[in-house]
Design a protein around this motif. Structure first.
Motif, PDB file in Angstrom:
ATOM      1  N   ASN A  35       0.805  -1.222   0.000  1.00  0.00           N
ATOM      2  CA  ASN A  35       0.000   0.000   0.000  1.00  0.00           C
ATOM      3  C   ASN A  35       0.836   1.268   0.000  1.00  0.00           C
ATOM      4  O   ASN A  35       0.446   2.291  -0.531  1.00  0.00           O
TER       5      ASN A  35
ATOM      6  N   GLU B 251       3.779   9.494  -1.432  1.00  0.00           N
ATOM      7  CA  GLU B 251       2.862  10.501  -0.904  1.00  0.00           C
ATOM      8  C   GLU B 251       1.540   9.884  -0.455  1.00  0.00           C
ATOM      9  O   GLU B 251       0.690  10.580   0.075  1.00  0.00           O
ATOM     10  N   ARG B 252       1.396   8.563  -0.696  1.00  0.00           N
ATOM     11  CA  ARG B 252       0.165   7.926  -0.309  1.00  0.00           C
ATOM     12  C   ARG B 252       0.133   7.741   1.210  1.00  0.00           C
ATOM     13  O   ARG B 252       0.063   6.634   1.717  1.00  0.00           O
ATOM     14  N   ASP B 253       0.206   8.806   1.958  1.00  0.00           N
ATOM     15  CA  ASP B 253       0.145   8.698   3.408  1.00  0.00           C
ATOM     16  C   ASP B 253      -1.282   8.322   3.792  1.00  0.00           C
ATOM     17  O   ASP B 253      -2.222   8.740   3.170  1.00  0.00           O
ATOM     18  N   ASP B 254      -1.404   7.551   4.837  1.00  0.00           N
ATOM     19  CA  ASP B 254      -2.637   6.798   5.066  1.00  0.00           C
ATOM     20  C   ASP B 254      -3.767   7.625   5.642  1.00  0.00           C
ATOM     21  O   ASP B 254      -4.387   7.262   6.624  1.00  0.00           O
ATOM     22  N   ASP B 255      -4.079   8.751   5.010  1.00  0.00           N
ATOM     23  CA  ASP B 255      -5.133   9.577   5.581  1.00  0.00           C
ATOM     24  C   ASP B 255      -6.360   9.620   4.696  1.00  0.00           C
ATOM     25  O   ASP B 255      -7.256  10.399   4.922  1.00  0.00           O
ATOM     26  N   ALA B 256      -6.373   8.778   3.666  1.00  0.00           N
ATOM     27  CA  ALA B 256      -7.508   8.826   2.726  1.00  0.00           C
ATOM     28  C   ALA B 256      -8.783   8.300   3.366  1.00  0.00           C
ATOM     29  O   ALA B 256      -8.733   7.560   4.318  1.00  0.00           O
TER      30      ALA B 256
END
Lengths: 88, 568
Positions: free
Chosen positions: A78, A83-88
């Motif tokens: 994942n 930049e895919r920090d896990d705040d989605a």
């Protein structure tokens, strides 16, 4: 849709087994129905007895296997894109 | 005169009003603007309604036809139900952007010439980007920038094509063409980028899942379907589209099968469904074009419905991965049932809207004797049931119990889902309601016993395959690489590598550079003198101070030379 009224109805093992029986019976019926109902084939093969059933099953099998194989090359953790920090 | 105005302008006015209004007034504007637009859409008669002068062109912002009204109708309807779904949760700027975005889609629907089409096209690109950004996370900001770059690129490609066509034909009319020369190819490519066709399809699955739970509902509806409309208007019967469409159909299924993020599953299935429509435009017969239009209409409804159910789940649980969800049916009955209706519709199950519209496309392929196209579309129908029809509801609402017991949808979200569920069923039960509004007369019976039996076999045995192969379908905590890897990782990595590989060359270049710089400096100081002249040193030739008399003498000499030459 019973699940709303009886919360745990669908989660019990014996009911799942019953569902499998019902599902199998429906499957058999859809194939047997072709004995009485004429299915028009546009290209001869698709009018054969049980063609829809076999074609649907085999195509899905192939697609799942193909996706599985492709997944070996394409799957990443994942966090692969930084930049895919896990705040989605 | 109001009847000559584009219905898109009502939507634009509404979008501005939403930004200015507060509280109940804003809610009223969100709900009334699309209804007013819908009314205006049905006031547009056939043919060009008004013309304007722009540069040396005759612009036709409003042109009516059954096809255009059909698309504008579903766009306005989508804005209404989407607005109902979103208005209590979404920020005002998300609603404003979404309504501008819808206005762009409606504007494209009625655009009578290529220039108006382009203007509304760019309006959509701009405001859909804002909708993506309204996700409000770092990931959505980055995805929004990638989305904007790709859509602006698509816009430039489209513009190049339009200008080429205008130069070569002298006309800005929207008329059917085939991809034969550079400009028509550019137009086709520009439209296909918006249709999420390969090779730049990855923008869709990259951006949509990063938007807010309400934003993705709007995003799923407009961009790809206006592209389908543009294809119907400009490229009916273009054979390339058959291949492109079939690729999209298969690509969508395979990637959706690999995916773990619930909205990304739906995003890939948008590509899959648009593939059916693109393929139908490629077949290009009246029945196929009817099929493409009808399927676009039905698709907007059930896809928005599926995104709505996913949005409710994300809103209530804060989770968006199959691996973290499951067992939600126990406390979310309304959302579950609506999701199942949407899932059955997308799988073209008999009695749902998908069956009555998608079968038009298959029938058109069969009528033209396109064996492979028909067989692949049929296989894809089975695949759709696999990835969207069962996989999506199964992993979100059933499978193992995740222990989550969230509340069901808030009333407005539930109502929006119920309206679209009802529409899915109505279009499935009474297909002639939709058939009546299609661009060409429909001579087709959706329900024959043979067809129903065939599709039931096909779909139910796909279901059997799903449950038998369940161990193989176990979700993993992964993402899948798509074409966007190229610009997110591939190209930056290649640039870094190139930079390192160039290191020795750069060093040599640097040495050469400083040597040449020294040479130049030497030459300039020799002829022009030192840069600073504040001291009393003797200057080089051109940097010296000269008495004014010398200058006057030289001017006199030059002028008399000129006069002399003039008379000779």
């Amino acid at each position: 849709m019973m699940q709303g009224e009886k919360p745990h109805w669908l989660t019990r093992k014996e009911n799942i087994r019953k569902l499998w029986w019902v599902f199998s019976a429906v499957l058999a019926l859809t194939v047997l129905a072709q004995a009485v109902i004429y299915v028009k084939g546009y290209f001869t093969v698709d009018g054969w007895f049980g063609f829809g059933a076999i074609y649907g099953f085999v195509c899905c099998l192939l697609m799942v296997l193909f996706a599985k194989g492709l997944g070996l090359f394409l799957k990443r953790p994942n966090e692969y894109y930084a930049e895919r920090d896990d705040d989605a | 005169m109001p009847e000559l105005m584009s219905p898109a302008l009502i939507m634009i006015a509404g979008a501005l009003g939403i930004g200015l209004a507060r509280g109940h007034l804003r809610a009223a504007m969100v709900l009334l603007t699309p209804l007013l637009t819908l009314w205006a859409v049905w006031q547009v008669p056939d043919g060009v309604q008004n013309t304007m002068h722009f540069l040396s062109y005759e612009i036709e912002p409003v042109e009516g036809s059954p096809l255009r009204r059909l698309f504008a109708t579903i766009f306005a309807l989508m804005a209404f139900v989407g607005g109902l779904y979103a208005y209590r949760l979404a920020k005002w700027y998300e609603l404003t952007a979404a309504f501008f975005y819808a206005a762009g889609a409606i504007g494209v629907s009625f655009a009578g010439d290529l220039i108006s089409l382009f203007v509304y096209w760019e309006l959509m690109a701009l405001f859909s980007t804002v909708v993506v950004w309204c996700g409000g996370t770092a990931a959505s900001r980055a995805a929004g920038i990638r989305y904007a770059i790709l859509h602006l690129l698509g816009g430039v490609v489209l513009k190049v094509g339009i200008e080429g066509v205008v130069v070569s034909t002298g006309s800005i009319q929207i008329t059917p063409m085939l991809a034969q020369d550079f400009s028509s190819w550019m137009i086709l490519c520009g439209i296909l980028i918006n249709a999420a066709a390969p090779p730049l399809s990855a923008w869709l699955a990259d951006a949509y899942p990063e938007s807010s739970p309400t934003g993705s509902v709007f995003l799923s509806a407009f961009t790809t379907k206006t592209a389908v409309l543009a294809l119907i208007l400009l490229f009916p019967g273009e054979p390339v589209l058959i291949g492109v469409g079939l690729f999209m159909v298969v690509y969508g299924i395979i990637y959706a099968l690999l995916e773990n993020d619930i909205r990304r599953i739906l995003a890939y299935s948008v590509v899959n469904q648009v593939g059916f429509m693109v393929c139908a435009v490629g077949i290009g017969t009246q029945m196929a074009l009817n099929g493409a239009a009808a399927h676009a209409f039905a698709h907007i409804v059930y896809k928005a419905l599926l995104f709505m159910s996913a949005g409710v789940v994300i809103y209530r649980t804060g989770r968006n991965r199959c691996t973290e969800l499951g067992g939600l049916f126990q406390t979310m009955p309304v959302t579950t049932i609506c999701c199942i209706i949407g899932a059955l519709s997308i799988s073209s199950f008999p009695l749902t809207s998908g069956f009555t519209t998608k079968s038009l496309i298959s029938q058109a392929a069969a009528n033209e004797g396109l064996v492979w196209v028909y067989m692949l579309l049929t296989a894809a129908s089975a695949g759709v049931f696999l990835h969207a029809g069962i996989k999506f509801p199964w992993f979100v609402f059933f499978q193992k119990d995740s222990g989550l017991r969230p509340k069901d949808a808030p009333w407005n979200m539930a109502l929006a889902m119920v309206i679209f569920s009802a529409l899915c069923l109505l279009l499935g039960l009474f297909p002639e309601w939709l058939y009546r509004f299609l661009p060409y007369p429909v001579d087709y019976v959706a329900y024959t016993p043979g067809k129903v039996v065939f599709y039931l076999q096909l779909l139910l045995f796909s279901g059997l395959a799903f449950f038998l192969l369940l161990p193989l379908m176990k979700r993993t905590e992964t993402i899948s690489l798509d074409v966007d890897w190229l610009w997110r990782r591939g190209i930056p990595a290649a640039m870094r590598w190139l930079g390192r590989a160039m290191q020795p060359l750069r060093a040599t270049g640097g040495r050469l550079g400083s040597a040449s710089q020294q040479l130049l400096r030497h030459l300039t100081t020799h002829y022009l003198g030192q840069p600073h002249t504040a001291d009393r040193e003797e200057r080089a030739l051109f940097a010296r101070s000269w008495p004014i008399g010398t200058t006057a003498l030289w001017i006199a000499i030059l002028l008399s030379g000129y006069v002399l030459i003039y008379y000779i």
